[in-house]
Design an enzyme around this catalytic site. Structure first.
Site, PDB file in Angstrom:
ATOM      1  N   CYS A  23      43.842  26.406  25.015  1.00 54.30           N
ATOM      2  CA  CYS A  23      45.590  26.551  24.816  1.00 54.30           C
ATOM      3  C   CYS A  23      44.788  24.607  23.270  1.00 54.30           C
ATOM      4  O   CYS A  23      43.687  24.645  23.595  1.00 54.30           O
ATOM      5  CB  CYS A  23      46.560  25.448  25.332  1.00 54.30           C
ATOM      6  SG  CYS A  23      46.016  24.112  26.476  1.00 54.30           S
ATOM      7  N   ASP A 402      39.570  34.843 -15.594  1.00 56.18           N
ATOM      8  CA  ASP A 402      38.416  35.688 -16.386  1.00 56.18           C
ATOM      9  C   ASP A 402      38.434  36.957 -17.161  1.00 56.18           C
ATOM     10  O   ASP A 402      38.608  38.117 -15.994  1.00 56.18           O
ATOM     11  CB  ASP A 402      37.261  34.916 -16.077  1.00 56.18           C
ATOM     12  CG  ASP A 402      35.622  35.096 -16.688  1.00 56.18           C
ATOM     13  OD1 ASP A 402      35.949  35.007 -18.058  1.00 56.18           O
ATOM     14  OD2 ASP A 402      34.459  36.060 -16.228  1.00 56.18           O
TER      15      ASP A 402
END
Length: 709
Positions: A23, A402
């Site tokens: 955990c 681009d």
């Protein structure tokens, strides 16, 4: 933490694999313990990847002692992972089974002989000790240090329940809390599995030829320059360049492409991909630590350690939330009985508030979702460098592209051949014979076209080859001068051209193509139109993005305005910006961000690095085999096309949505349970079921991100 003066530059940094980390709280505790070890300067635990990076001198034995509270096991990063037992057989879960059995037996004894029956009470007590031993050790240590977290809350609640005689409910709280931890561990194991799968797809040895001898060699011992033999049906063990053979390679593990890719001499292949048909000989170009697959695994694991903005918020919130719950529980346990009496009832209510206020569900609400989503993306050929970029992708409003190599293929291609007085092939043959001596991209397009149609241009003998700077080329073939170049070159030679030729040139230029003229000083023999072809998928992807709610798509290019507008119209972008230098693209991205906070830039990762960096999130295409793309981008699309862009944005949106659902559900369920205190209806049973139910729902909701849709 130990501080050793000097030798900062020589301080060793080493990474270890962790087994048994269950955990986020355990990870923080383990990290703190390691930092306190003698000889350790710093340590960082990566919960998602189950790794710890240690700066300084230490041993595996010392690290395991630091993780003894959780029975953590450590191994060197390079050692093959230990095969774990099936989840239901794991040692951590056995104590839960024993506690459950004792709880059930004690409950039956209590039903038959009364709740005060001593054997029943003893059974509950033993169940509490077995199921909550590690919880109590941590909780009591925290209480002694005035440190408040979920372990502290649960320890106080369980001991309090025992002190007021609620042994059965105390035992139930222990078991249900242990079950919620099992669920959290299970969800993390599932999330980590996506990376473990990547680690296992590459072979551990390969057939290598050194001199005249062939031998099986472990990948760790393969050197750059070795010749690797890959038979049909085998996986490629190392990155390299094909030096012999033709085959198709399934690159799904790297690029997410389901369609196999043809490979021949001088083509690049990647470790972990599958050779489907022919025998290949591959010259190894990278060591096992530097393969594209190894870089993907490393970057994904690092990404899982990066906290998303929502996770940072949750961590900050939990820091104040837990002490507030303890204060609320004290108020409920003390104030009402001072006014109306009945201490036992209100102390019980206060203990129930501690349980329902446990922040388990809140703590796991974000990291499990982010780790799962990043693992899913990696399996689908998308490398996301952190939860922050995943969230940014989900919130995008504007995407700038681009042009060259992104919306287009980036390779000039001959699209039209219009011949006069000679046939097309003859014109191509003579033109290619002249252009083969040039290094210009447009010349390469002419040569490639001549090769495709099968002309024997190599047999043409040239005399007096000359370059006409900025205009074209000329050469003599069989005492005849031939010219190839721009329309302006022929306008100067001929003073004027026939109307039909001028009309053809104008028409092609309006289509956004670059025109080249081939001919003699007396006649135009052919017109060649060259264009950087639009990718077949570009217009469909742009349309899909608009349908998904992307408000604006922009194409940025250094091309002339006319050609750019033609391509922009073909692909369907909202805005076209042409004749831009790299600094102009950067300025435009900054301008967009002033008006729209969430702006993406998509490029090839080699050019336009400033614009990629300035965007909210930078997407680099063709990350496979391109170190620059992997380094400069926030998100790398491993395949060389845009098909994964909508998937990534959708995944980001789903992750954002699930995180919001998790946080809302976790807090709402706890609020509803806390409101039950007012009429005095909140019990330990309701409290623990509210807490475990929230944890279970948050975990299961996050696991939905394992699916692609």
């Amino acid at each position: 933490m130990s501080n050793q003066a000097g030798s900062t530059l020589e301080t060793p940094i080493k990474t270890y694999r962790i087994q048994g980390l269950t955990c986020a709280h355990c990870a923080a505790t383990f990290e703190k313990n390691v930092k306190e070890l003698s000889g350790v300067l710093d340590a960082k635990v990566n919960l998602g990847a189950a790794k710890i990076t240690v700066e300084g001198q230490t041993t595996i034995e010392e690290l395991e002692r630091a993780g003894a509270f959780e029975n953590i096991k450590i191994r060197d990063e390079k050692i093959k992972k230990i095969e774990k037992e099936p989840f239901w057989k794991q040692q951590e879960n056995i104590k839960v089974y024993i506690s459950v059995i004792l709880l059930v037996i004690s409950w039956f004894l209590g039903q038959q002989h009364g709740e005060d029956y001593i054997a029943s009470t003893i059974g509950y007590a033993v169940s509490i000790i077995i199921g909550g031993y590690s919880l109590f050790i941590t909780g009591l240590k925290n209480i002694s240090k005035w440190k408040f977290d979920m372990n502290t809350l649960m320890t106080i609640a369980i001991i309090g329940a025992a002190l007021i005689g609620e042994w059965g409910e105390g035992a139930t709280v222990v078991i249900l809390f242990a079950i919620s931890e099992v669920l959290e561990r299970f969800s993390l194991d599932k999330a980590r599995h996506s990376i473990e799968v990547l680690m296992d797809i590459s072979p551990k040895e390969a057939l290598i030829r050194r001199g005249d001898e062939e031998m099986l060699v472990l990948v760790e011992n393969i050197q750059v320059g070795d010749i690797m033999i890959v038979k049909p049906g085998q996986k490629v063990a190392m990155d390299g360049i094909v030096i012999k053979g033709v085959s198709t390679i399934n690159q799904a593990a790297i690029t997410g492409e389901s369609v196999p890719v043809a490979k021949t001499i001088d083509d690049e292949v990647f470790a972990g991909t599958l050779n489907e048909e022919g025998l290949l000989e591959v010259k190894v170009t990278k060591t096992v630590e530097d393969t594209t697959l190894a870089k993907i695994i490393h970057l994904v694991e690092e990404a899982q350690a990066e906290k998303a903005p929502s996770q940072v918020f949750v961590d900050r919130f939990a820091k104040y939330y837990t002490p507030a719950i303890i204060l609320l529980a004290l108020i409920i346990a003390i104030i009402p009985p001072l006014l109306v009496g009945d201490w036992s009832k209100w102390i019980y209510e206060g203990l129930a508030v501690l349980v329902v206020g446990c922040p388990c569900a809140l703590v796991v609400s974000t990291p499990v979702a982010v780790v799962t989503a990043i693992g899913n993306a990696a399996r689908n050929g998308v490398l996301i460098k952190g939860g922050a970029f995943l969230e940014e992708a989900g919130a995008l409003k504007v995407i700038a592209f681009d042009k060259t190599g992104t919306l287009t293929k980036g390779i000039p291609t001959v699209t039209d051949v219009i011949a006069y007085h000679v046939n097309d092939n003859e014109a191509l043959k003579l033109a290619a014979a002249i252009e083969k001596s040039s290094h210009h991209p447009l010349a390469a397009a002419i040569v490639k076209k001549a090769e495709e149609v099968g002309t024997d241009f190599q047999s043409v003998r040239l005399k007096d080859f000359q370059s006409l700077t900025g205009k074209g080329l000329k050469a003599k073939v069989e005492d005849q001068w031939y010219f190839i170049g721009s329309p302006s070159l022929f306008s100067e030679m001929h003073q004027f051209m026939k109307n039909d030729i001028e009309e053809a040139i104008t028409k092609l230029q309006k289509e956004g193509k670059t025109v080249m003229i081939f001919g003699t000083s007396a006649d135009v023999l052919a017109i060649f139109a060259v264009a950087d072809e639009v990718r077949a998928t570009s217009s469909g992807i742009i349309k899909e993005l608009h349908q998904m709610g992307i408000e604006e798509t922009v194409m940025l290019t250094g091309d002339n305005q006319h050609s750019a507008e033609v391509i922009g119209n073909v692909v369907g972008v909202s805005v076209t910006k042409a004749e831009l230098l790299p600094e102009d693209k950067l300025a435009y991205i900054k301008k967009l961000r002033q008006h729209e906070q969430k702006v993406a830039m998509v490029g090839d990762g080699v050019n336009d690095a400033p614009a990629l960096a300035a965007a909210s999130v930078g997407f680099a295409m063709g990350g496979a085999g391109t170190d620059t793309a992997l380094e400069t981008a926030d998100i790398a699309l491993m395949s060389d096309d845009l098909s994964k862009l909508p998937y990534t944005i959708q995944l980001g949106r789903r992750t954002l949505s699930i995180i919001k659902q998790n946080i809302t559900f976790a807090l709402a369920l706890k609020l509803i349970a806390l409101l039950l205190v007012i009429p005095g209806w909140l019990t330990l049973w309701i409290a623990i079921f509210a807490d475990m139910g929230a944890t279970l729902m948050v975990t299961l909701n996050s696991m939905r991100l394992l699916k692609n849709s």
